[in-house]
Design a protein around this motif. Sequence first.
Motif, PDB file in Angstrom:
ATOM      1  N   LEU A 117     -75.447  50.319  38.317  1.00  0.00           N
ATOM      2  CA  LEU A 117     -73.990  50.253  38.211  1.00  0.00           C
ATOM      3  C   LEU A 117     -73.415  51.406  37.395  1.00  0.00           C
ATOM      4  CD1 LEU A 117     -73.631  46.421  37.548  1.00  0.00           C
ATOM      5  CD2 LEU A 117     -73.252  47.620  39.709  1.00  0.00           C
ATOM      6  N   LYS A 118     -74.267  52.349  37.003  1.00  0.00           N
ATOM      7  CA  LYS A 118     -73.784  53.483  36.221  1.00  0.00           C
ATOM      8  C   LYS A 118     -72.713  54.230  36.999  1.00  0.00           C
ATOM      9  CE  LYS A 118     -75.433  57.252  33.283  1.00  0.00           C
ATOM     10  NZ  LYS A 118     -76.606  58.016  32.805  1.00  0.00           N
ATOM     11  N   GLY A 119     -71.662  54.603  36.317  1.00  0.00           N
ATOM     12  CA  GLY A 119     -70.523  55.225  36.976  1.00  0.00           C
ATOM     13  C   GLY A 119     -69.366  54.272  37.154  1.00  0.00           C
ATOM     14  N   LYS A 120     -69.605  52.985  36.829  1.00  0.00           N
ATOM     15  CA  LYS A 120     -68.544  51.982  36.860  1.00  0.00           C
ATOM     16  C   LYS A 120     -68.421  51.356  35.481  1.00  0.00           C
ATOM     17  CE  LYS A 120     -69.294  50.645  41.707  1.00  0.00           C
ATOM     18  NZ  LYS A 120     -69.525  49.511  42.647  1.00  0.00           N
ATOM     19  N   TYR A 121     -67.239  50.806  35.205  1.00  0.00           N
ATOM     20  CA  TYR A 121     -67.082  50.008  34.007  1.00  0.00           C
ATOM     21  C   TYR A 121     -67.658  48.620  34.279  1.00  0.00           C
ATOM     22  CZ  TYR A 121     -64.018  53.637  32.192  1.00  0.00           C
ATOM     23  OH  TYR A 121     -63.524  54.835  31.736  1.00  0.00           O
ATOM     24  N   ILE A 122     -68.258  48.007  33.259  1.00  0.00           N
ATOM     25  CA  ILE A 122     -68.905  46.705  33.420  1.00  0.00           C
ATOM     26  C   ILE A 122     -68.417  45.777  32.321  1.00  0.00           C
ATOM     27  CG2 ILE A 122     -71.101  45.460  33.547  1.00  0.00           C
ATOM     28  CD1 ILE A 122     -72.394  48.249  34.160  1.00  0.00           C
ATOM     29  N   LEU A 123     -67.957  44.607  32.703  1.00  0.00           N
ATOM     30  CA  LEU A 123     -67.537  43.598  31.742  1.00  0.00           C
ATOM     31  C   LEU A 123     -68.543  42.454  31.767  1.00  0.00           C
ATOM     32  CD1 LEU A 123     -65.374  42.611  29.720  1.00  0.00           C
ATOM     33  CD2 LEU A 123     -64.251  41.452  31.645  1.00  0.00           C
ATOM     34  N   LEU A 124     -69.258  42.260  30.669  1.00  0.00           N
ATOM     35  CA  LEU A 124     -70.208  41.155  30.556  1.00  0.00           C
ATOM     36  C   LEU A 124     -69.491  39.964  29.937  1.00  0.00           C
ATOM     37  CD1 LEU A 124     -73.385  43.000  29.152  1.00  0.00           C
ATOM     38  CD2 LEU A 124     -72.720  42.629  31.548  1.00  0.00           C
ATOM     39  N   ASN A 125     -69.578  38.821  30.593  1.00  0.00           N
ATOM     40  CA  ASN A 125     -68.956  37.590  30.102  1.00  0.00           C
ATOM     41  C   ASN A 125     -70.046  36.594  29.775  1.00  0.00           C
ATOM     42  OD1 ASN A 125     -67.244  35.366  29.625  1.00  0.00           O
ATOM     43  ND2 ASN A 125     -67.327  34.772  31.774  1.00  0.00           N
ATOM     44  N   PHE A 126     -70.351  36.421  28.495  1.00  0.00           N
ATOM     45  CA  PHE A 126     -71.341  35.434  28.046  1.00  0.00           C
ATOM     46  C   PHE A 126     -70.610  34.108  27.869  1.00  0.00           C
ATOM     47  CE2 PHE A 126     -73.113  39.511  26.937  1.00  0.00           C
ATOM     48  CZ  PHE A 126     -74.462  39.380  27.240  1.00  0.00           C
ATOM     49  N   TRP A 127     -71.005  33.098  28.652  1.00  0.00           N
ATOM     50  CA  TRP A 127     -70.233  31.863  28.698  1.00  0.00           C
ATOM     51  C   TRP A 127     -71.131  30.694  29.085  1.00  0.00           C
ATOM     52  CZ3 TRP A 127     -68.482  28.945  33.203  1.00  0.00           C
ATOM     53  CH2 TRP A 127     -69.123  29.334  34.383  1.00  0.00           C
ATOM     54  N   ALA A 128     -70.557  29.490  29.189  1.00  0.00           N
ATOM     55  CA  ALA A 128     -71.263  28.290  29.653  1.00  0.00           C
ATOM     56  C   ALA A 128     -70.235  27.246  30.046  1.00  0.00           C
ATOM     57  CB  ALA A 128     -72.189  27.743  28.566  1.00  0.00           C
ATOM     58  N   THR A 129     -70.598  26.389  30.978  1.00  0.00           N
ATOM     59  CA  THR A 129     -69.664  25.345  31.413  1.00  0.00           C
ATOM     60  C   THR A 129     -69.467  24.280  30.346  1.00  0.00           C
ATOM     61  OG1 THR A 129     -71.407  24.012  32.461  1.00  0.00           O
ATOM     62  CG2 THR A 129     -70.353  25.693  33.819  1.00  0.00           C
ATOM     63  N   TRP A 130     -70.437  24.145  29.391  1.00  0.00           N
ATOM     64  CA  TRP A 130     -70.312  23.152  28.328  1.00  0.00           C
ATOM     65  C   TRP A 130     -69.451  23.649  27.166  1.00  0.00           C
ATOM     66  CZ3 TRP A 130     -72.136  25.908  24.359  1.00  0.00           C
ATOM     67  CH2 TRP A 130     -73.234  26.751  24.558  1.00  0.00           C
ATOM     68  N   CYS A 131     -68.934  24.851  27.280  1.00  0.00           N
ATOM     69  CA  CYS A 131     -68.162  25.498  26.219  1.00  0.00           C
ATOM     70  C   CYS A 131     -66.674  25.456  26.573  1.00  0.00           C
ATOM     71  CB  CYS A 131     -68.656  26.934  26.061  1.00  0.00           C
ATOM     72  SG  CYS A 131     -67.533  28.051  25.222  1.00  0.00           S
ATOM     73  N   TYR A 133     -69.962  31.727  21.906  1.00  0.00           N
ATOM     74  CA  TYR A 133     -69.453  31.707  23.272  1.00  0.00           C
ATOM     75  C   TYR A 133     -67.993  31.298  23.265  1.00  0.00           C
ATOM     76  CZ  TYR A 133     -74.377  31.839  24.566  1.00  0.00           C
ATOM     77  OH  TYR A 133     -75.690  32.201  24.698  1.00  0.00           O
ATOM     78  N   PRO A 134     -67.144  31.957  24.066  1.00  0.00           N
ATOM     79  CA  PRO A 134     -67.470  33.091  24.928  1.00  0.00           C
ATOM     80  C   PRO A 134     -67.514  34.405  24.150  1.00  0.00           C
ATOM     81  CG  PRO A 134     -65.150  32.590  25.122  1.00  0.00           C
ATOM     82  CD  PRO A 134     -65.728  31.531  24.214  1.00  0.00           C
ATOM     83  N   THR A 135     -68.258  35.360  24.679  1.00  0.00           N
ATOM     84  CA  THR A 135     -68.263  36.729  24.176  1.00  0.00           C
ATOM     85  C   THR A 135     -68.106  37.675  25.358  1.00  0.00           C
ATOM     86  OG1 THR A 135     -69.618  36.319  22.201  1.00  0.00           O
ATOM     87  CG2 THR A 135     -69.659  38.537  23.107  1.00  0.00           C
ATOM     88  N   LEU A 136     -67.200  38.622  25.224  1.00  0.00           N
ATOM     89  CA  LEU A 136     -66.981  39.646  26.245  1.00  0.00           C
ATOM     90  C   LEU A 136     -67.415  40.998  25.705  1.00  0.00           C
ATOM     91  CD1 LEU A 136     -63.447  38.603  27.549  1.00  0.00           C
ATOM     92  CD2 LEU A 136     -65.633  38.215  28.676  1.00  0.00           C
ATOM     93  N   ASN A 181     -64.743  39.436  18.979  1.00  0.00           N
ATOM     94  CA  ASN A 181     -65.072  39.109  17.602  1.00  0.00           C
ATOM     95  C   ASN A 181     -64.432  37.775  17.255  1.00  0.00           C
ATOM     96  OD1 ASN A 181     -62.330  39.553  16.716  1.00  0.00           O
ATOM     97  ND2 ASN A 181     -62.765  41.755  16.728  1.00  0.00           N
ATOM     98  N   LEU A 182     -64.691  37.301  16.061  1.00  0.00           N
ATOM     99  CA  LEU A 182     -64.187  35.995  15.644  1.00  0.00           C
ATOM    100  C   LEU A 182     -62.824  36.079  14.982  1.00  0.00           C
ATOM    101  CD1 LEU A 182     -67.490  34.517  14.165  1.00  0.00           C
ATOM    102  CD2 LEU A 182     -66.492  34.045  16.405  1.00  0.00           C
ATOM    103  N   VAL A 183     -62.241  37.269  14.974  1.00  0.00           N
ATOM    104  CA  VAL A 183     -60.983  37.480  14.272  1.00  0.00           C
ATOM    105  C   VAL A 183     -59.795  37.545  15.223  1.00  0.00           C
ATOM    106  CG1 VAL A 183     -59.724  38.979  12.699  1.00  0.00           C
ATOM    107  CG2 VAL A 183     -62.200  38.687  12.429  1.00  0.00           C
ATOM    108  N   THR A 184     -59.924  38.354  16.262  1.00  0.00           N
ATOM    109  CA  THR A 184     -58.810  38.549  17.185  1.00  0.00           C
ATOM    110  C   THR A 184     -59.097  37.929  18.544  1.00  0.00           C
ATOM    111  OG1 THR A 184     -59.705  40.710  17.807  1.00  0.00           O
ATOM    112  CG2 THR A 184     -58.050  40.652  16.060  1.00  0.00           C
ATOM    113  N   ASN A 185     -58.037  37.775  19.325  1.00  0.00           N
ATOM    114  CA  ASN A 185     -58.129  37.117  20.623  1.00  0.00           C
ATOM    115  C   ASN A 185     -58.403  38.134  21.724  1.00  0.00           C
ATOM    116  OD1 ASN A 185     -57.492  35.684  23.065  1.00  0.00           O
ATOM    117  ND2 ASN A 185     -56.371  34.209  21.815  1.00  0.00           N
TER     118      ASN A 185
END
Length: 390
Positions: free
Chosen positions: A276-290, A356-359, A373-377
């Motif tokens: 995927l190099k050459g594109k921007y990538i957004l990783l979304n670390f998440w779970a349905t129980w969260c 979770y979640p972390t982007l 981060n845990l400070v801003t939205n």
Amino acid sequence: MLKIVAASFISIFFINIVYAQKSFNITIELDTSIIPKNVHYQYYDGKNTTFIPDTFGDRRVITFKKEYYSPFASFIVSYKDPVNNYYDNSFFITSMPSKIRFYFKANNQSKLQYDHIDNAVPIYDTVANKVWAKMLAFMTDTVVTKENKAFDLFLAQNKGFASNDSLTHIFQNFYKRRLNRYMLFLEKHPNDYFSFWYFTHQVAQPKGVLSRDKTYLKEQLAYLKSVFPAKYTESLEGKELIKAYEAKINPRQLNESVPQFTLTTIDGKHVSLLSLKGKYILLNFWATWCPPCMAEIPFLKEIRKKNSPEKLVIIGISADFDSKKLNAVVKNQEMSWIQFHDRNREISRLYGIEAYPTLILIDKEGRMIYESNLVTNDQDRLPKMLETLK
């Protein structure tokens, strides 16, 4: 933003144990004093603690077969009685077929009791686990008892200490002294796996309340490397623990290259960051129980809508326990981006994810340019970042 943030007889089991991948096979029987649907199961395999989905209904005999990578797997059975009191019991098991038959009787120790056991060692049993018995004596001598009473009194009188820096400092000093007392005991029994296991689950602080105290983390890491033998520190389990320390002591920084990975999506496609190099990538670390993760889905759908897949690739990395539930939520929520079931938390560990979640946003050259981060939205910060992308 809201984020979702545990013997001599044992020595017999060490014969012929190796650290490669193995499998355990444990059968659980529940007598009629137990309500099956109120029983929950989890196990630690040397890499992760896995909570087994509650899909057993009214079954009173259940067999679990899972892989593990440590000298023992640890298996925990917990039970909630009809008046919402909790009971549990923990066991070391190996590749030898195990069987435990449980019954319920209320008791002051909150222990779920059993009347039959084969090829399993109750971890917190002073007869089966002599090191645990010695630890209890060591941690309840006169000096420690006085310290514990002072700590308990402090907690009772300062329930809101976390919002006060001075009180937080007092709490941390109390807590460090308790942890150091455990470490003083464990270093006398470094070759017993229980000692290493207990340090990993109850003493080590990379994911504990002292995870931001780098000085103390460095002290614990030095202790880990100097006290425990190579059979533990150089095992997969030990290496993962050391990596957890190093990740907290030297956290990843913005504009640094991110770790590479290859994954297989929930619909069977192979994806690698390198491809995927050459594109921007957004990783979304998440779970349905969260709950915060679920609340963030509309925000991610809006990002998907405003940014084409040719420009921005979104990859959901789910820490779910149940793949069926994950697939159902992805379908019902119409989450039209790549999804990976990180059931063993391998990518989450690789990136040091603890909340979770972390982007995480990665630029075209593979460098991290944004992290939650845990400070801003995220909903305030991330759109501004995305608007600057070219």
